[in-house]
Design a protein around this motif. Structure first.
Motif, PDB file in Angstrom:
ATOM      1  N   UNK A 424       0.830  -1.213   0.000  1.00  0.00           N
ATOM      2  CA  UNK A 424       0.000   0.000   0.000  1.00  0.00           C
ATOM      3  C   UNK A 424       0.866   1.265   0.000  1.00  0.00           C
ATOM      4  N   UNK A 425       0.489   2.247  -0.861  1.00  0.00           N
ATOM      5  CA  UNK A 425      -0.569   2.212  -1.875  1.00  0.00           C
ATOM      6  C   UNK A 425      -0.126   1.439  -3.123  1.00  0.00           C
ATOM      7  N   UNK A 426      -0.990   0.548  -3.580  1.00  0.00           N
ATOM      8  CA  UNK A 426      -0.616  -0.418  -4.607  1.00  0.00           C
ATOM      9  C   UNK A 426      -0.249   0.219  -5.938  1.00  0.00           C
ATOM     10  N   UNK A 427      -0.771   1.408  -6.224  1.00  0.00           N
ATOM     11  CA  UNK A 427      -0.468   2.051  -7.504  1.00  0.00           C
ATOM     12  C   UNK A 427       0.853   2.807  -7.459  1.00  0.00           C
ATOM     13  N   UNK A 428       1.463   2.881  -6.282  1.00  0.00           N
ATOM     14  CA  UNK A 428       2.736   3.600  -6.135  1.00  0.00           C
ATOM     15  C   UNK A 428       3.876   2.665  -5.736  1.00  0.00           C
ATOM     16  N   UNK A 429       3.632   1.786  -4.778  1.00  0.00           N
ATOM     17  CA  UNK A 429       4.684   0.899  -4.289  1.00  0.00           C
ATOM     18  C   UNK A 429       5.085  -0.103  -5.372  1.00  0.00           C
ATOM     19  N   UNK A 430       6.399  -0.301  -5.507  1.00  0.00           N
ATOM     20  CA  UNK A 430       6.930  -1.109  -6.616  1.00  0.00           C
ATOM     21  C   UNK A 430       6.946  -2.608  -6.324  1.00  0.00           C
ATOM     22  N   UNK A 431       6.900  -2.987  -5.056  1.00  0.00           N
ATOM     23  CA  UNK A 431       7.079  -4.392  -4.711  1.00  0.00           C
ATOM     24  C   UNK A 431       5.815  -5.203  -4.937  1.00  0.00           C
ATOM     25  N   UNK A 432       6.006  -6.418  -5.455  1.00  0.00           N
ATOM     26  CA  UNK A 432       4.925  -7.399  -5.538  1.00  0.00           C
ATOM     27  C   UNK A 432       5.486  -8.735  -5.071  1.00  0.00           C
ATOM     28  N   UNK A 433       5.055  -9.183  -3.884  1.00  0.00           N
ATOM     29  CA  UNK A 433       5.434 -10.525  -3.428  1.00  0.00           C
ATOM     30  C   UNK A 433       4.524 -11.540  -4.122  1.00  0.00           C
ATOM     31  N   UNK A 434       5.132 -12.442  -4.862  1.00  0.00           N
ATOM     32  CA  UNK A 434       4.400 -13.524  -5.526  1.00  0.00           C
ATOM     33  C   UNK A 434       4.553 -14.758  -4.652  1.00  0.00           C
ATOM     34  N   UNK A 435       3.459 -15.170  -4.019  1.00  0.00           N
ATOM     35  CA  UNK A 435       3.515 -16.220  -3.006  1.00  0.00           C
ATOM     36  C   UNK A 435       3.120 -17.556  -3.627  1.00  0.00           C
ATOM     37  N   UNK A 436       4.058 -18.461  -3.599  1.00  0.00           N
ATOM     38  CA  UNK A 436       3.876 -19.781  -4.217  1.00  0.00           C
ATOM     39  C   UNK A 436       3.335 -20.766  -3.190  1.00  0.00           C
ATOM     40  N   UNK A 437       2.104 -21.228  -3.426  1.00  0.00           N
ATOM     41  CA  UNK A 437       1.538 -22.262  -2.582  1.00  0.00           C
ATOM     42  C   UNK A 437       2.084 -23.635  -2.952  1.00  0.00           C
ATOM     43  N   UNK A 438       1.792 -24.618  -2.129  1.00  0.00           N
ATOM     44  CA  UNK A 438       2.297 -25.968  -2.396  1.00  0.00           C
ATOM     45  C   UNK A 438       1.814 -26.519  -3.726  1.00  0.00           C
ATOM     46  N   UNK A 456       4.890  -2.947 -14.097  1.00  0.00           N
ATOM     47  CA  UNK A 456       6.143  -2.271 -13.727  1.00  0.00           C
ATOM     48  C   UNK A 456       6.445  -2.444 -12.247  1.00  0.00           C
ATOM     49  N   UNK A 457       6.208  -3.657 -11.747  1.00  0.00           N
ATOM     50  CA  UNK A 457       6.492  -3.984 -10.355  1.00  0.00           C
ATOM     51  C   UNK A 457       7.806  -4.763 -10.252  1.00  0.00           C
ATOM     52  N   UNK A 458       8.387  -4.747  -9.055  1.00  0.00           N
ATOM     53  CA  UNK A 458       9.563  -5.569  -8.754  1.00  0.00           C
ATOM     54  C   UNK A 458       9.039  -6.858  -8.125  1.00  0.00           C
ATOM     55  N   UNK A 459       9.101  -7.993  -8.845  1.00  0.00           N
ATOM     56  CA  UNK A 459       8.523  -9.228  -8.321  1.00  0.00           C
ATOM     57  C   UNK A 459       9.531 -10.015  -7.482  1.00  0.00           C
ATOM     58  N   UNK A 460       9.078 -10.513  -6.337  1.00  0.00           N
ATOM     59  CA  UNK A 460       9.908 -11.384  -5.508  1.00  0.00           C
ATOM     60  C   UNK A 460       9.094 -12.612  -5.148  1.00  0.00           C
ATOM     61  N   UNK A 461       9.663 -13.778  -5.428  1.00  0.00           N
ATOM     62  CA  UNK A 461       8.973 -15.032  -5.139  1.00  0.00           C
ATOM     63  C   UNK A 461       9.140 -15.374  -3.661  1.00  0.00           C
ATOM     64  N   UNK A 462       8.030 -15.701  -3.024  1.00  0.00           N
ATOM     65  CA  UNK A 462       8.042 -16.036  -1.602  1.00  0.00           C
ATOM     66  C   UNK A 462       7.356 -17.372  -1.382  1.00  0.00           C
ATOM     67  N   UNK A 463       7.849 -18.104  -0.383  1.00  0.00           N
ATOM     68  CA  UNK A 463       7.135 -19.270   0.083  1.00  0.00           C
ATOM     69  C   UNK A 463       6.052 -18.871   1.065  1.00  0.00           C
ATOM     70  N   UNK A 464       5.372 -19.861   1.612  1.00  0.00           N
ATOM     71  CA  UNK A 464       4.243 -19.610   2.507  1.00  0.00           C
ATOM     72  C   UNK A 464       4.696 -19.649   3.961  1.00  0.00           C
TER      73      UNK A 464
END
Length: 680
Positions: A424-438, A456-464
């Protein structure tokens, strides 16, 4: 050859051909130097420098920055170019950044394609232009405009460049225009080296220093760049060039430059992560967002800004109208800030719609639930979406903390379910955590990474896990800050120490901004599920339950706020802290700012080590990106993990020992600390 030489109708042409971005490396520099000599020896009537493809030169090859300088140096090559006896023209066919623009500035005449962008972004990497940029640009456009470009590191359009006087002509085909340029017009042109010095502008200089302190706090390069530009008005050109080069070489070796390069390459790696996962050829054109509150509306606005048609779902007509107002307010804010022109704003509005319930939704290929953090509510929404949307639609949750695997349990096709944690705020913050489920499929992850690129987000893969990467570290950070309060530090002292360290906000100011009610709800959830840490200090609970202090939204949180939103220390908060210290029989101590920073940074580092060991984050650089783009960790320190690597393992272990001696609470050096330094 990375630099091609040719003669056309008596004109020598140097084409920089080092795909994909025509970056400047030792071979390119040597090729330009050879080309200058060949043009002179051939008796050419003019020398034209251009780029192959759609790029002029996108800058220096950053891979060389960590290595010893390799001759020829660009500043020496460009001096030869500027002093060449035959006329020189830069045919800027595309992006000209950094050293690329410096090549153009060393020429007598500059022609750019209308789509070209020009800039000197070196300060973004902790450096200053090192091949004449701080001296040649002010001679063309003046001190004030040069400060605006160089100190901010921002590029300008070709139209803006010609209005400033940086270039002399626009042409769809700059090379053709350079070949056709009238000899008499060319003869009048002079390289900036031979133009008068710019007039001094003390007011612009002071303003530039002030802006840099505010927007790039803690960074050395912007301030040094401003002083170099100032020198262009008073210092002999040759001496000023030498000063610029010296500053460039010094900064290039600095911790800040190394840290900023680390972030640059980490961001590039994050963007390239998408290549690992297959991606459906079917692009997301239509999406559904459930929940039109601040977060849901901002997500919908972000999707619509990227060209995706979005329907925001609410439970009743009144809520849908409220959501529609939120969406239009975001568009209006964009127009007011100058981010959106009227045409673009209208296009975004045309892609936004609201709906009540799930009965008549479009056949979307993506649905994101953005409801409040309640497990049952989110499960119900996801089941409704799965029932009405196409079988191959990606379902996503924007949960900040909840278990993505548990949310997937009720779905028929959990392989197409993923966490998309916007900040937050989603239209300004660059980070997007992509959460990988099992059970999240690689194809679903591919779609998620492709979406991040489009947004135009910075994607980072995350576990649960609880809080994923960022919020898990944030929870530890905030609890450590609260423990410092009951040990004797003050709210203001802690916030000031962390701001001085370089954080965008102190932990208490930031929590007042987001709301203590959110923190309170999360504490209650964790308490009900797994119980709280034995060192948990119940200050947030006291603030909310006893005093209804929810932060800025209620006019009182960790600070008191007046009608204009100005903060001041709170006697109520001080009394609560004192009472809890007494109840817990904690002896009060005094803390230096450095001790506060060490305690909080090491607490975050401990949590980060566990996150790495558990495989929640794949690499230390992923944690760095999360902390920088999601939580305001200073970019110029390289992120949490890189900062620790810069400090060094021996020093970090010594700091852990020092904190253990002073704190009343449990404290230990993490057993997996070597994970931080394994990649250093």
């Amino acid at each position: 050859m990375p630099v091609e030489f040719s003669i056309v109708n008596g004109s020598a042409i140097l084409t920089i051909n080092n795909p994909p971005l025509n970056l400047i490396n030792a071979e390119v520099r040597a090729g330009i130097e050879r080309g200058i000599s060949r043009a002179h020896d051939s008796g050419a009537s003019r020398l034209i420098i251009t780029g192959a493809g759609t790029t002029f030169v996108a800058g220096a090859d950053a891979n060389e920055f960590g290595k010893p300088p390799h001759d020829p140096q660009l500043n020496d090559v460009l001096l030869k170019l500027a002093q060449l006896s035959i006329p020189t023209i830069a045919a800027i066919n595309g992006v000209a950044l950094g050293g690329g623009l410096e090549i153009a500035l060393a020429c007598r005449f500059r022609i750019a394609a209308p789509a070209a962008r020009l800039g000197l972004p070196e300060v973004i990497l902790g450096m200053v232009p090192g091949a004449g940029g701080t001296q040649r640009l002010p001679r063309l456009i003046g001190i004030e405009s040069a400060l605006d470009m160089i100190v901010s590191g921002q590029a300008v359009s070709a139209t803006r460049a010609i209005n400033l006087g940086m270039i002399q002509q626009l042409a769809e085909d700059p090379l053709e225009a350079a070949l056709a340029l009238d000899a008499a017009d060319l003869a009048k042109a002079r390289a900036p080296d031979h133009l008068p010095a710019p007039l001094p502008d003390d007011a612009a200089l002071a303003a530039a220093h002030t802006r840099a302190k505010r927007r790039m706090a803690g960074q050395d390069a912007p301030q040094i760049a401003a002083d170099l530009i100032k020198a262009s008005a008073s210092m002999q050109f040759a001496e000023a060039l030498q000063n610029e080069r010296s500053a460039f070489l010094t900064l290039r070796k600095s911790d800040q430059a190394r840290s900023l390069r680390h972030v640059f390459f980490s961001e590039r790696a994050a963007a390239n992560k998408a290549r690992i996962f297959p991606c459906s050829s079917k692009k997301i054109e239509t999406a559904v967002v459930v929940g039109g509150g601040n977060m849901g509306a901002a997500i919908a606005y972000t999707l619509a800004s990227a060209g995706i048609s979005v329907t925001v779902v609410e439970r009743d007509t009144a809520s849908a109208e409220w959501a529609s107002n939120n969406l239009h307010e975001l568009v209006n804010q964009g127009v007011k800030r100058g981010v959106l022109q009227d045409e673009a704003a209208q296009a975004i509005v045309s892609r936004l719609a609201t709906a009540v319930g799930y009965a008549n939704l479009p056949q979307a290929t993506l649905a994101i639930e953005a409801a409040f953090e309640n497990f049952d509510v989110k499960c119900a929404i996801l089941n409704e979406l799965e029932a009405v949307l196409p079988h191959d639609a990606v379902l996503a949750t924007n949960t900040s903390y909840l278990d993505v695997n548990r949310l997937a349990e009720g779905l028929k096709n959990p392989d197409r379910f993923v966490g998309l944690h916007f900040f937050s705020p989603a239209h300004i913050m660059k980070l997007l955590e992509i959460v990988r489920g099992n059970q999240t499929s690689d194809n679903t992850l591919g779609i998620a990474f492709d979406l991040a690129s489009r947004l135009n987000k910075v994607p980072v893969l995350s576990g649960v896990c609880d809080g994923f990467i960022g919020n898990r570290i944030l929870s530890s950070y905030r609890q450590a800050a609260i423990r410092l309060l009951v040990e004797g530090a003050s709210v203001e002292q802690i916030d000031t120490a962390m701001r001085d360290f370089g954080m965008a906000m102190g932990p208490f100011s930031a929590q007042d901004m987001s709301g203590l009610d959110i923190a309170y709800a999360n504490i209650q959830r964790r308490s009900a599920n797994k119980g709280l840490d034995e060192d948990h200090v119940p200050l947030v609970e006291q603030m909310v339950e006893e005093h209804n202090r929810l932060g800025r939204k209620s006019g009182a949180g960790w600070y008191d706020y007046d009608a204009e939103g100005r903060s001041s220390a709170s006697s109520t908060v001080a009394a609560e802290i004192s009472q809890i210290s007494e109840d817990l029989t904690i002896p009060l101590q005094t803390f230096r700012s450095e001790e506060i920073v060490d305690r909080l940074v090491l607490t975050m580092l401990t949590e980060a080590c566990d996150i790495l060991e558990e495989g929640i984050a794949e690499q230390p650089r992923d944690i760095d990106l999360v902390m920088i783009h999601g939580y305001g960790f200073p970019r110029w320190r390289g992120g949490l993990m890189h900062y620790a690597q810069n400090v060094g393992e021996a020093r970090v272990r010594a700091l852990y020992d020092a904190c253990a001696e002073k704190t009343t609470f449990s404290w230990k050096t993490p057993r997996n600390l070597d994970l931080v330094f394994a990649s250093a």
